[in-house]
Design a protein around this motif. Structure first.
Motif, PDB file in Angstrom:
ATOM      1  N   GLN A 327       0.844  -1.197   0.000  1.00 47.41           N
ATOM      2  CA  GLN A 327       0.000   0.000   0.000  1.00 47.41           C
ATOM      3  C   GLN A 327       0.877   1.244   0.000  1.00 47.41           C
ATOM      4  N   ASP A 328       0.281   2.308  -0.509  1.00 49.27           N
ATOM      5  CA  ASP A 328       1.000   3.579  -0.557  1.00 49.27           C
ATOM      6  C   ASP A 328       0.045   4.691  -0.157  1.00 49.27           C
ATOM      7  N   ASP A 329       0.585   5.855   0.104  1.00 50.98           N
ATOM      8  CA  ASP A 329      -0.218   7.014   0.500  1.00 50.98           C
ATOM      9  C   ASP A 329      -0.137   8.111  -0.552  1.00 50.98           C
ATOM     10  N   GLY A 330      -0.075   7.694  -1.820  1.00 52.53           N
ATOM     11  CA  GLY A 330       0.031   8.670  -2.896  1.00 52.53           C
ATOM     12  C   GLY A 330      -1.190   9.559  -3.000  1.00 52.53           C
ATOM     13  N   GLY A 334      -2.834  10.786  -8.583  1.00 57.22           N
ATOM     14  CA  GLY A 334      -2.022   9.719  -9.127  1.00 57.22           C
ATOM     15  C   GLY A 334      -2.728   8.391  -9.190  1.00 57.22           C
ATOM     16  N   ASP A 335      -3.883   8.253  -8.546  1.00 55.46           N
ATOM     17  CA  ASP A 335      -4.576   6.974  -8.512  1.00 55.46           C
ATOM     18  C   ASP A 335      -5.462   6.761  -9.714  1.00 55.46           C
ATOM     19  N   ARG A 365      -7.337   3.341  -1.277  1.00 56.55           N
ATOM     20  CA  ARG A 365      -7.530   3.358   0.173  1.00 56.55           C
ATOM     21  C   ARG A 365      -8.452   4.504   0.547  1.00 56.55           C
ATOM     22  N   PRO A 366      -9.198   4.348   1.650  1.00 59.16           N
ATOM     23  CA  PRO A 366     -10.109   5.438   2.046  1.00 59.16           C
ATOM     24  C   PRO A 366      -9.391   6.752   2.315  1.00 59.16           C
ATOM     25  N   GLY A 367      -8.202   6.711   2.902  1.00 55.85           N
ATOM     26  CA  GLY A 367      -7.489   7.944   3.216  1.00 55.85           C
ATOM     27  C   GLY A 367      -6.566   8.419   2.120  1.00 55.85           C
ATOM     28  N   GLY A 368      -6.653   7.820   0.938  1.00 57.26           N
ATOM     29  CA  GLY A 368      -5.774   8.187  -0.158  1.00 57.26           C
ATOM     30  C   GLY A 368      -4.722   7.127  -0.393  1.00 57.26           C
ATOM     31  N   GLY A 369      -4.323   6.997  -1.608  1.00 56.93           N
ATOM     32  CA  GLY A 369      -3.350   5.982  -1.961  1.00 56.93           C
ATOM     33  C   GLY A 369      -4.014   4.745  -2.555  1.00 56.93           C
TER      34      GLY A 369
END
Length: 394
Positions: A327-330, A334-335, A365-369
């Motif tokens: 997982q990443d927090d991009g 970018g997604d 992801r819900p918080g971004g990424g």
């Protein structure tokens, strides 16, 4: 220069066990038929007829390798036996087996011609005034016809089986080529993306930080060399003459190579960490390769779509399942490419996971990424555990 003569293969002139078994079975049935026929219609016991039965195996044992010779020999023996008996001998199992082999090994036209010759040979001269002559002729025709039809059917079935095997082989080759295509996609996408980012980083810092630029160029060289090595290994599978030159193929990457992939990701500008949880276990080569390719493809997507994000790779060893999570927090911008299109990478991941009976979840992801979560079943047999560890590579 004189051509070198090759000695015959060991066993080339030796009948197979199957041929011997068929021959002995036919001989037993012929003996039984003759014994039951003694006493019927005034038929007496003839020692010479009994002895002639032993000539059937001499010819019949070659019924698959030399079907015409076996048919001619058994027919000659049967005609001789018939001439020594006072009544019609009837059909011989050995003769019908030889006729079946001719129909199985030769074309239907040849089989019908052979059946006609056998039918004429079975007709005993001087029985035209016998009341049972019509029934004997019909019986001979039915027996010969069944042998010919059965042989032709066996020949057709064997040809269909051979065609089916060719289709299975072609399907296996196509599946292997698809696997190699997925491997090449993963290798090329990962290394080319990493090399592109390393080259860009080296160009930006070349004038004010020569040491950092040199490190980036060295990493770029190592990544290119590794990419060529992996692609050469995969392309060797497609070569037809590798047996002539061949050394052993290099081992495929597995879980032990994940630190190298994580290090390449950090060198490419993505802060990446690797977490290993649970009691580590030895994995089968195919399962280890699947885990490696999932992580490699997921980190490649992070570099392509998430920019300078923070990525986490987590391996969770459970009693029955292995969890692989990347997982990443991009940023949300970018997604978009990853949500909008399922390329070869995600398709390849899904196929690899499905091959091992696992599940794959991918999405934002819900918080971004973005997150890639694969759950793979572990073998239920005895395993070799490593030391319990929860390692963090930063």
């Amino acid at each position: 220069m004189l051509a070198r003569s090759h000695p015959p293969r060991p066993g080339a002139f030796r009948p197979s066990r199957r041929d011997v078994q068929v021959t002995l079975g036919a001989l037993f049935l012929d003996f039984t038929a003759y014994t039951l026929n003694v006493g019927a219609d005034g038929e007496r016991w003839h020692a010479e007829v009994f002895a002639l039965h032993f000539l059937f195996p001499v010819f019949l044992v070659w019924h698959r390798r030399h079907p015409f010779a076996a048919l001619a020999g058994t027919l000659a023996v049967l005609i001789t036996i018939t001439s020594l008996t006072s009544s019609s001998y009837g059909q011989s199992i050995s003769l019908l087996v030889a006729l079946f082999s001719v129909a199985q090994e030769r074309s239907p036209r040849v089989a019908v011609a052979a059946g006609a010759v056998v039918f004429l040979g079975l007709q005993t001269p001087g029985l035209g005034e016998n009341e049972q002559w019509v029934r004997e002729v019909i019986g001979d025709a039915v027996a010969v016809g069944m042998a010919v039809v059965a042989g032709c059917a066996a020949r057709q079935w064997r040809r269909q089986l051979a065609a089916h095997r060719e289709l299975l082989a072609a399907g296996a080759v196509a599946a292997e080529r698809r696997r190699i295509a997925r491997e090449l996609h993963d290798v090329v996408a990962h290394h080319i993306t990493a090399m592109q980012l390393m080259a860009g980083g080296a160009r930006k810092v070349l004038h004010h930080d020569a040491a950092l630029a040199q490190d980036a160029l060295e990493s770029l060289e190592d990544s290119g060399r590794l990419a060529l090595s992996e692609m050469r290994q995969l392309l060797d599978v497609l070569r037809t003459d590798d047996d002539a030159e061949g050394g052993p193929a290099a081992p495929q990457p597995d879980v032990d190579d994940l630190p190298r992939v994580v290090a390449e990701s950090r060198q490419a500008g993505v802060e990446t960490e690797l977490l290993v949880e649970g009691e580590r276990q030895e994995l089968a080569p195919t399962l280890g390769l699947t885990v490696f390719r999932i992580v490699q493809e997921a980190l490649t997507n992070v570099r392509k779509h998430a920019g300078r994000a923070h990525a986490t790779v987590r391996l969770g060893y459970g009693p029955e399942r292995l969890t692989v999570e990347v997982q990443d927090d991009g940023s949300g911008s970018g997604d978009t490419p990853r949500k909008g299109r399922a390329g070869h990478g995600l398709v390849g991941m899904r196929e690899r996971v499905a091959l091992h009976g696992g599940t794959l979840e991918t999405g934002p992801r819900p918080g971004g990424g973005f997150r890639v979560l694969a759950t793979l079943p572990l073998p239920t047999g005895e395993q070799t555990p490593a030391a319990h560890e929860r390692a963090t590579i930063r």
